[in-house]
Design a protein around this motif. Structure first.
Motif, PDB file in Angstrom:
ATOM      1  N   VAL A  58       0.854  -1.180   0.000  1.00 29.96           N
ATOM      2  CA  VAL A  58       0.000   0.000   0.000  1.00 29.96           C
ATOM      3  C   VAL A  58       0.895   1.237   0.000  1.00 29.96           C
ATOM      4  O   VAL A  58       1.921   1.284   0.671  1.00 29.96           O
ATOM      5  N   ARG A  60       0.562   5.221   0.669  1.00 27.03           N
ATOM      6  CA  ARG A  60      -0.335   6.217   1.272  1.00 27.03           C
ATOM      7  C   ARG A  60       0.255   7.609   1.097  1.00 27.03           C
ATOM      8  O   ARG A  60       1.421   7.845   1.380  1.00 27.03           O
ATOM      9  N   GLY A  61      -0.570   8.533   0.627  1.00 26.01           N
ATOM     10  CA  GLY A  61      -0.181   9.940   0.556  1.00 26.01           C
ATOM     11  C   GLY A  61       0.968  10.220  -0.389  1.00 26.01           C
ATOM     12  O   GLY A  61       1.794  11.092  -0.105  1.00 26.01           O
ATOM     13  N   ARG A 102      -9.892   8.653  -2.045  1.00 27.31           N
ATOM     14  CA  ARG A 102      -9.506   9.513  -0.925  1.00 27.31           C
ATOM     15  C   ARG A 102     -10.761   9.797  -0.105  1.00 27.31           C
ATOM     16  O   ARG A 102     -11.782  10.225  -0.633  1.00 27.31           O
ATOM     17  N   ASP A 127      -3.438   7.527  -2.927  1.00 25.20           N
ATOM     18  CA  ASP A 127      -3.220   6.250  -2.248  1.00 25.20           C
ATOM     19  C   ASP A 127      -3.471   5.151  -3.273  1.00 25.20           C
ATOM     20  O   ASP A 127      -4.364   5.275  -4.118  1.00 25.20           O
ATOM     21  N   SER A 167       6.623   2.076   0.282  1.00 25.15           N
ATOM     22  CA  SER A 167       5.319   1.455   0.467  1.00 25.15           C
ATOM     23  C   SER A 167       5.438   0.490   1.640  1.00 25.15           C
ATOM     24  O   SER A 167       6.526   0.285   2.173  1.00 25.15           O
TER      25      SER A 167
END
Length: 176
Positions: A58, A60-61, A102, A127, A167
């Motif tokens: 994953v 994120r941001g 999001r 994301d 990640s």
């Protein structure tokens, strides 16, 4: 006949005992390094089965102007380089890329919270979940890529021609 050791601590009047001791220590260290190097420290073992694995990571941001362009690049090239614990592993295949919506957490009048779509459009942040595939050695402690175990929660760095970001592993599946 000359004395073996004179009053100044020299052997046969020419060599200092300290110099001879230092030379012996250096010689022993060199012999120890080159003739008895020890184990390599690798977690990989000989005779261990190699099987295909899928690893979901994953992101994120991720700060990016055009996330669709990066996702398109992943879908067309289908390969990326990964770095695990600052050790380059090499290329792995990209099986799938999914952009995550999001959301923002909004408190409700009754005290509960709901995740609703983020109304901000120009946040330059995205994301996504990326599924990577490769061959891993399967040990008693789990799958090993290169010399590094792959487990949930582990950070993996993805690197390509025009990107380099971190990640986190969220799933590991061993295929048969």
């Amino acid at each position: 006949m000359k004395k073996i050791l004179d009053s100044q601590g020299r052997l046969l009047g020419k060599l200092s005992i300290l110099d001879v001791g230092a030379a012996i220590v250096i010689l022993l260290v060199i012999v120890g390094i080159f003739f008895f190097p020890g184990t390599s420290g690798s977690v990989a073992q000989l005779g261990v089965a190699t099987r295909p694995v899928e690893v979901d990571v994953v992101v994120r941001g991720l700060s990016i102007r055009n996330p669709q362009e990066l996702i398109k690049q992943f879908q067309t090239k289908k390969k990326t380089n990964i770095i695990i614990r600052n050790q380059p592993y090499g290329q792995v295949d990209i099986k799938a890329v999914k952009e995550l919506p999001r959301t923002v957490v909004v408190p409700q009048p009754d005290g509960s919270v709901k995740a609703l779509p983020d109304p901000r459009k120009d946040t330059f942040s995205t994301d996504m979940v990326i599924t990577l595939t490769g061959k891993a050695q399967i040990t008693n402690n789990g799958p090993v890529l290169g010399n590094n175990k792959i487990k949930v929660g582990m950070p993996i760095e993805l690197e390509g021609f025009d990107y380099d970001f971190n990640s986190s592993v969220i799933d590991v599946r061993i295929k048969s």
